[in-house]
Design an enzyme around this catalytic site. Structure first.
Site, mmCIF file in Angstrom:
data_model
loop_
_atom_site.group_PDB
_atom_site.id
_atom_site.type_symbol
_atom_site.label_atom_id
_atom_site.label_comp_id
_atom_site.label_asym_id
_atom_site.label_seq_id
_atom_site.Cartn_x
_atom_site.Cartn_y
_atom_site.Cartn_z
ATOM 1 N N SER A 29 0.848 -1.156 -0.076
ATOM 2 C CA SER A 29 -0.070 -0.002 0.020
ATOM 3 C C SER A 29 0.933 1.195 -0.015
ATOM 4 C CB SER A 29 -0.988 0.038 0.981
ATOM 5 O OG SER A 29 -1.823 -0.988 1.180
ATOM 6 N N GLN A 176 -9.164 2.159 -0.765
ATOM 7 C CA GLN A 176 -9.116 2.752 -2.058
ATOM 8 C C GLN A 176 -10.046 3.773 -2.508
ATOM 9 O OE1 GLN A 176 -9.469 -1.040 -4.447
ATOM 10 N NE2 GLN A 176 -7.766 -2.132 -3.458
ATOM 11 N N ASP A 327 -7.550 -8.003 3.963
ATOM 12 C CA ASP A 327 -6.750 -8.762 3.093
ATOM 13 C C ASP A 327 -6.232 -9.958 3.800
ATOM 14 O OD1 ASP A 327 -6.859 -7.274 0.573
ATOM 15 O OD2 ASP A 327 -5.402 -6.111 1.417
ATOM 16 N N LYS A 354 -12.843 -8.772 -3.862
ATOM 17 C CA LYS A 354 -11.561 -8.758 -4.028
ATOM 18 C C LYS A 354 -10.966 -9.133 -5.444
ATOM 19 C CE LYS A 354 -9.520 -6.995 -0.918
ATOM 20 N NZ LYS A 354 -9.142 -5.679 -0.726
ATOM 21 N N ARG A 358 -13.394 -14.118 -2.165
ATOM 22 C CA ARG A 358 -12.481 -14.802 -1.230
ATOM 23 C C ARG A 358 -13.121 -15.644 -0.135
ATOM 24 N NH1 ARG A 358 -7.968 -10.126 -0.379
ATOM 25 N NH2 ARG A 358 -6.598 -10.807 -2.074
ATOM 26 N N ARG A 403 -3.209 -14.038 -2.578
ATOM 27 C CA ARG A 403 -3.553 -14.527 -1.267
ATOM 28 C C ARG A 403 -4.262 -15.711 -0.962
ATOM 29 N NH1 ARG A 403 -1.378 -9.839 1.006
ATOM 30 N NH2 ARG A 403 -2.055 -7.903 0.177
#
Length: 451
Positions: A29, A176, A327, A354, A358, A403
């Site tokens: 980030s 974001q 995340d 995402k 997820r 991830r």
């Protein structure tokens, strides 16, 4: 298929105790924001510790395409000669942001108040993700967007010729979206105000202040209110990027579930808007300690020591904590599978949009590994099987999601049978040294179809 080529099947096997120091890459980030704000400053910004994963490299290419001089010096050292606020130029070609939702949304914000058009695209995963949550508030500045159905990429953003400042309340907790609006506000006259009902990661506000922007943050009854005065002259900075807590999560969680492990992860950024996973793990009973706590570049930093924790118990993770660990839920789901009792995670509908869905990706993969998982639209729950209790033996779909891929490879390190992922290629977007780093600690990760 991998975001940048042929799929790379990978397998992890039950590991001996993990030992040693895990020097994870720089914070993703902060790396994105360093490049973007450096490009909007006047003069040379020097950056050390930049994450050199594919996502950040795509942002560097985009800054070059917009007119900034971006130079890689080696060893994570970079320099950016910025063009100043309002100084971006129209790129000659389509801007390809690869797999990076953060990159594309922040760059959209940065160019939305410039009087030219930019066409954005990305890999299959990024092209499936919603952009309306960003293009809607950018339209308030006067920008127009033309994309595929649902506001998906490829998308052309036509910047505002006469931008106006806006007041905007984010409908979902999203750093974001907030950051895109603030970056757009840099080149609009007057004061742009963003209100978020739930606080999200605040790297943009911190870095804007460091570059000399006039930005204030106030906690009110309506939420967290960020006010930015537009059209400043940003001053170039010396930025030391702390190590990424989202990447640190993988060796930390591996150490917690692999018997006999003791791993030190130095220099991790512990910004309170990012540290929710570590708080949650400690509440579950993890042997996770902070050492050498300090501040570097305006961000709290510490060394994390993680040891095998056979007595972890499931908890209900507070919904209000979701934004600070959004995340990290995939790897938390793996740890929960090796804890005792049920771990429930409400308020996580953001996981559905995402790099992949997820919640579904983890539920399907963990069930294939023998773990009981319940789920709803905005929640999931894991029935823990205790230390060394997960059967494993499955091949999980990574779904172009770095991830998800790493989480199942960590799962295989403590499962009774090996766990494979169909494509580990996307790992390079955020953690390009994942394989050698975990191997140095003693893990067995191979590029193989075999289970």
């Amino acid at each position: 298929m991998s975001s940048h080529g042929t799929p790379i099947p990978m397998t992890s096997r039950k590991s001996a105790p993990l030992k040693g120091v895990a020097e994870v890459p720089g914070d993703k980030s902060i790396s994105h924001r360093s490049l973007i704000l450096g490009a909007m400053a006047v003069g040379e910004t020097r950056i050390t510790g930049l994450l050199e994963g594919e996502d950040v490299l795509d942002t560097a290419k985009a800054m070059r395409a917009l007119g900034a001089e971006v130079t890689q010096h080696g060893g994570g050292e970079w320099s950016v000669h910025g063009v100043g606020v309002g100084g971006f130029g129209e790129p000659e070609n389509v801007v390809d942001c690869g797999n990076s939702g953060t990159g594309v949304r922040l760059i959209m914000g940065a160019v939305a108040t410039h009087p030219f058009a930019v066409t954005f695209t990305g890999d299959a995963s990024l092209r499936s993700r919603p952009m309306g949550r960003v293009t809607d508030p950018l339209a308030l500045f006067g920008a127009m967007s033309y994309g595929r159905e649902g506001g998906r990429l490829p998308l052309t953003l036509v910047g505002a010729k006469a931008p106006v400042p806006v007041r905007y309340t984010t409908p979902v907790p999203s750093a974001q979206v907030k950051s895109a609006v603030l970056l757009a506000g840099l080149n609009a006259p007057g004061v742009t105000v963003v209100t978020e009902r739930e606080a999200t990661r605040d790297h943009t506000e911190r870095m804007l202040a460091g570059f000399g922007a006039e930005v204030t943050v106030e906690d009110t009854a309506e939420g967290r209110v960020i006010s930015l005065t537009g059209q400043p002259e940003l001053r170039p900075q010396q930025i030391a990027v702390p190590r990424d807590p989202s990447s640190a999560a993988f060796p930390v969680c591996a150490a917690l579930i692999v018997p006999g492990s003791d791993v030190l992860v130095p220099g991790i950024g512990l910004n309170p808007t990012r540290a929710g996973l570590f708080t949650t793990l400690r509440e579950m009973g993890a042997d996770l300690t902070y050492e050498n706590e300090r501040e570097e570049g305006g961000e709290p930093v510490a060394d994390l020591r993680a040891r095998f924790s056979p007595d972890m118990s499931g908890i209900e993770v507070p919904a209000e904590r979701a934004a600070s660990m959004i995340d990290e839920y995939p790897i938390l789901a793996v740890v929960a599978a090796f804890a005792k009792g049920e771990t429930s995670c409400p308020g996580v509908k953001e996981l559905r949009v995402k790099e992949s869905d997820r919640i579904d990706a983890m539920a399907v993969g963990l069930r294939a590994c023998g773990v009981e998982v319940d789920e709803g639209e905005d929640w999931f729950a894991i029935k823990g099987m205790g230390p060394e209790g997960v059967p494993g033996g499955a091949r999980a779909e990574a779904r172009l999601d770095h991830r998800i891929a790493m989480s199942f490879l960590i799962c295989g390190m403590a499962s009774q049978k090996p766990v494979s992922v169909d494509d580990g290629g996307p790992i390079a977007t955020s953690f390009p040294i994942f394989e050698p780093l975990m191997g140095k600690l003693g893990a067995s990760v191979s590029r193989s179809n075999a289970t």
